[in-house]
Enzyme design. Structure first.
Site, PDB file in Angstrom:
ATOM      1  N   ARG A 203       0.914  -1.315   0.050  1.00  0.00           N
ATOM      2  CA  ARG A 203       0.041   0.108   0.163  1.00  0.00           C
ATOM      3  C   ARG A 203       1.055   1.201  -0.011  1.00  0.00           C
ATOM      4  O   ARG A 203       2.234   1.097   0.337  1.00  0.00           O
ATOM      5  CB  ARG A 203      -1.053   0.042   1.202  1.00  0.00           C
ATOM      6  CG  ARG A 203      -0.295   0.095   2.435  1.00  0.00           C
ATOM      7  CD  ARG A 203      -1.184  -0.289   3.890  1.00  0.00           C
ATOM      8  NE  ARG A 203      -2.033   0.691   3.856  1.00  0.00           N
ATOM      9  CZ  ARG A 203      -3.475   0.086   3.715  1.00  0.00           C
ATOM     10  NH1 ARG A 203      -3.774  -1.156   3.885  1.00  0.00           N
ATOM     11  NH2 ARG A 203      -4.694   0.896   3.755  1.00  0.00           N
ATOM     12  N   LEU A 204       0.438   2.447  -0.576  1.00  0.00           N
ATOM     13  CA  LEU A 204       1.066   3.760  -0.111  1.00  0.00           C
ATOM     14  C   LEU A 204       1.179   4.099   1.275  1.00  0.00           C
ATOM     15  O   LEU A 204       0.336   4.035   1.801  1.00  0.00           O
ATOM     16  CB  LEU A 204       0.252   4.713  -1.231  1.00  0.00           C
ATOM     17  CG  LEU A 204       0.362   4.499  -2.692  1.00  0.00           C
ATOM     18  CD1 LEU A 204      -0.629   5.341  -3.577  1.00  0.00           C
ATOM     19  CD2 LEU A 204       1.705   4.700  -3.155  1.00  0.00           C
TER      20      LEU A 204
ATOM     21  N   ASN B 235      12.077   0.243   0.548  1.00  0.00           N
ATOM     22  CA  ASN B 235      10.750  -0.813   0.125  1.00  0.00           C
ATOM     23  C   ASN B 235      11.680  -2.057  -0.319  1.00  0.00           C
ATOM     24  O   ASN B 235      12.690  -1.860  -1.249  1.00  0.00           O
ATOM     25  CB  ASN B 235      10.197  -0.095  -0.874  1.00  0.00           C
ATOM     26  CG  ASN B 235       9.242  -1.246  -1.401  1.00  0.00           C
ATOM     27  OD1 ASN B 235       8.561  -2.042  -0.879  1.00  0.00           O
ATOM     28  ND2 ASN B 235       8.873  -0.994  -2.869  1.00  0.00           N
TER      29      ASN B 235
ATOM     30  N   HIS C 254      11.093  -4.629  -2.942  1.00  0.00           N
ATOM     31  CA  HIS C 254      10.092  -4.448  -4.062  1.00  0.00           C
ATOM     32  C   HIS C 254      10.380  -5.974  -5.122  1.00  0.00           C
ATOM     33  O   HIS C 254      11.719  -5.806  -5.308  1.00  0.00           O
ATOM     34  CB  HIS C 254       9.960  -3.467  -4.876  1.00  0.00           C
ATOM     35  CG  HIS C 254       9.069  -3.512  -6.241  1.00  0.00           C
ATOM     36  ND1 HIS C 254       7.891  -3.465  -6.061  1.00  0.00           N
ATOM     37  CD2 HIS C 254       9.289  -3.813  -7.496  1.00  0.00           C
ATOM     38  CE1 HIS C 254       6.831  -3.501  -7.275  1.00  0.00           C
ATOM     39  NE2 HIS C 254       7.933  -3.715  -8.206  1.00  0.00           N
TER      40      HIS C 254
END
Length: 160
Positions: free
Chosen positions: A81-82, A97, A99
């Site tokens: 989520r942002l 992050n 990713h």
């Protein structure tokens, strides 16, 4: 701070990070990795679901309270989520992050299935700084793997 399988990899390889320590685990779901940390380690482990809060600000304020309580100064996320301004403002240039794609390819959610579906010859993961945009922060590190001929998505995902 980290959660899930990413946190488990970090925890099992802390000796490679010198003086670093895993100060806290936070997740939004009761998973096997959550249970592993809660039951077998001394790392403070918490579940906070955004569904239990009225707003993003309230949710992130609860997260911020935990981070402050444990004196966390750098955050590593594997998050779907942002982040809102509450955390971004409290930790400028200190949120990273993990990713599961080679950015800038396959930003956002479902990056593993997107990478697999596009028949990429190489895939991997990226650590990037978090900012207001989705997966567009400065890239810190990347790990690249070659896709094996005939490799299925289960193997593909597991390697990441």
């Amino acid at each position: 701070m980290a959660y899930g399988s990413t946190a488990r990899v970090v925890y099992n390889n802390l000796s490679l990070l010198g003086a670093a320590e895993l100060g806290m685990i936070f997740t939004n779901r009761n998973s096997l990795n959550y249970k592993y940390f809660k039951e077998t380690t001394n790392v403070p482990t918490y579940i906070l679901s955004s569904r239990d809060y009225i707003s993003t600000v309230e949710y992130e304020s609860a997260i911020l309270d935990l981070l402050t309580m444990h004196s966390i100064d750098v955050i590593f996320l594997n998050y779907d989520r942002l982040l809102g301004q509450t955390l971004l403002n409290a930790y400028p240039l200190s949120i990273y992050n993990v990713h599961l794609s080679l950015l800038p390819f396959f930003r956002g959610t479902e990056s593993i299935s997107k990478s697999f579906a596009n028949d990429m010859l190489f895939y991997g993961s990226t650590i990037n700084a978090i900012d207001e945009q989705v997966d567009r922060g400065h890239i810190i590190a990347q790990a690249c793997l070659a896709r094996e001929h005939g490799e299925g998505i289960e193997s593909f995902t597991h390697k990441l």
